[in-house]
Design a protein around this motif. Structure first.
Motif, PDB file in Angstrom:
ATOM      1  N   VAL A 159      -8.177   4.334   2.680  1.00 22.24           N
ATOM      2  CA  VAL A 159      -8.478   3.908   1.315  1.00 22.24           C
ATOM      3  C   VAL A 159      -9.982   4.003   1.102  1.00 22.24           C
ATOM      4  CG1 VAL A 159      -8.486   1.985  -0.322  1.00 22.24           C
ATOM      5  CG2 VAL A 159      -6.493   2.375   1.136  1.00 22.24           C
TER       6      VAL A 159
ATOM      7  N   PRO B 200       0.823  -1.208   0.000  1.00 20.34           N
ATOM      8  CA  PRO B 200       0.000   0.000   0.000  1.00 20.34           C
ATOM      9  C   PRO B 200       0.857   1.258   0.000  1.00 20.34           C
ATOM     10  CG  PRO B 200      -0.724  -1.543   1.708  1.00 20.34           C
ATOM     11  CD  PRO B 200       0.596  -2.040   1.198  1.00 20.34           C
TER      12      PRO B 200
ATOM     13  N   CYS C 154      -3.640  -3.400   3.237  1.00 23.21           N
ATOM     14  CA  CYS C 154      -3.891  -2.053   3.774  1.00 23.21           C
ATOM     15  C   CYS C 154      -4.296  -2.139   5.247  1.00 23.21           C
ATOM     16  CB  CYS C 154      -4.982  -1.361   2.966  1.00 23.21           C
ATOM     17  SG  CYS C 154      -4.501  -0.901   1.284  1.00 23.21           S
TER      18      CYS C 154
END
Length: 240
Positions: A160, A154, A182
């Motif tokens: 995100v 990531p 993530c």
């Protein structure tokens, strides 16, 4: 065929410049459910097929254009954008990744809501052109990454935003390992979706719901319920 006629034929099949085409053939209008954001959007007279035709003069080294997902405001992106603009504290001061950005609707909303920095990941060259034009039209700064971020680690972000990334089984299966990386890196993930079949439902906790059109998903324009979810590291009872 004369040389001049052949030259005309070659001219007609030469690839169009995406930015020029978008500005000439699409309409810069507010998104119906997110009027704070204006996008270059397709309409019946846009002639998008011309932009998607391969370059007959090319050497085959360029990938085939992708379907024009970027030309519409999909429900998952629209619901995420609406949710963020209604609750700017979610992104304020944060570094945000708009994953599979398409038109850039979600990233633009995040920038308008006070995100410290916005990265928009989009692999379609036409989508990248549209995203850049849309960001300029809304007066926001967005870093565009025209590569597949899901294959690596990531980026350095805090959040995100994944709108409409589960519209097909193979796409969802490619996204989940990246989204799990993530989460493992301490990055929060929010998902926007109208309830498509390939959502990882056991891993999602609903945060909010709006009625928005799903113009890009099924060609319809009637508002339908779409939701924002927090992606959890494992199936669990939601605490929200």
């Amino acid at each position: 065929m004369s040389d001049s006629t052949a030259g005309l034929g070659r001219h007609r099949t030469k690839a169009l410049d995406p930015a020029d085409f978008i500005k000439a053939n699409m309409r810069l209008t507010p998104v119906s459910s997110v009027p704070e954001v204006r996008l270059y959007q397709a309409h019946p007279g846009s002639g998008l097929r011309r932009l998607l035709e391969p370059d007959d003069d090319g050497d085959g080294s360029q990938p085939e254009p992708q379907p024009p997902y970027w030309a519409y405001a999909w429900a998952g992106g629209a619901v995420l954008a609406r949710y963020i603009l209604d609750r700017p504290s979610i992104v304020a001061g944060k570094r945000v990744l708009d994953l599979g950005a398409g038109s850039g609707l979600v990233g633009i909303a995040a920038a308008k809501a006070g995100a410290r920095a916005v990265i928009a990941a989009e692999i379609d060259r036409n989508g990248v052109a549209a995203l850049r034009l849309n960001a300029q039209a809304n007066g926001v700064a967005i870093q565009i990454r025209d590569e597949d971020l899901t294959v690596g680690a990531p980026p350095a972000v805090d959040l995100v935003l994944a709108g409409d990334v589960f519209y097909a089984q193979d796409v969802g299966q490619r996204m989940m390992p990246f989204l799990d990386r993530c989460l493992a890196a301490g990055i929060d993930v929010l998902v926007g979706d109208p309830g498509r079949a390939w959502l990882p439902r056991p891993r999602l906790c609903p945060l909010g719901e709006y009625h928005v059109p799903d113009v890009g998903g099924n060609g319809g324009s009637e508002p339908k319920p779409s939701a924002v979810f927090a992606l959890m590291a494992e199936p669990s009872i939601c605490l929200f």
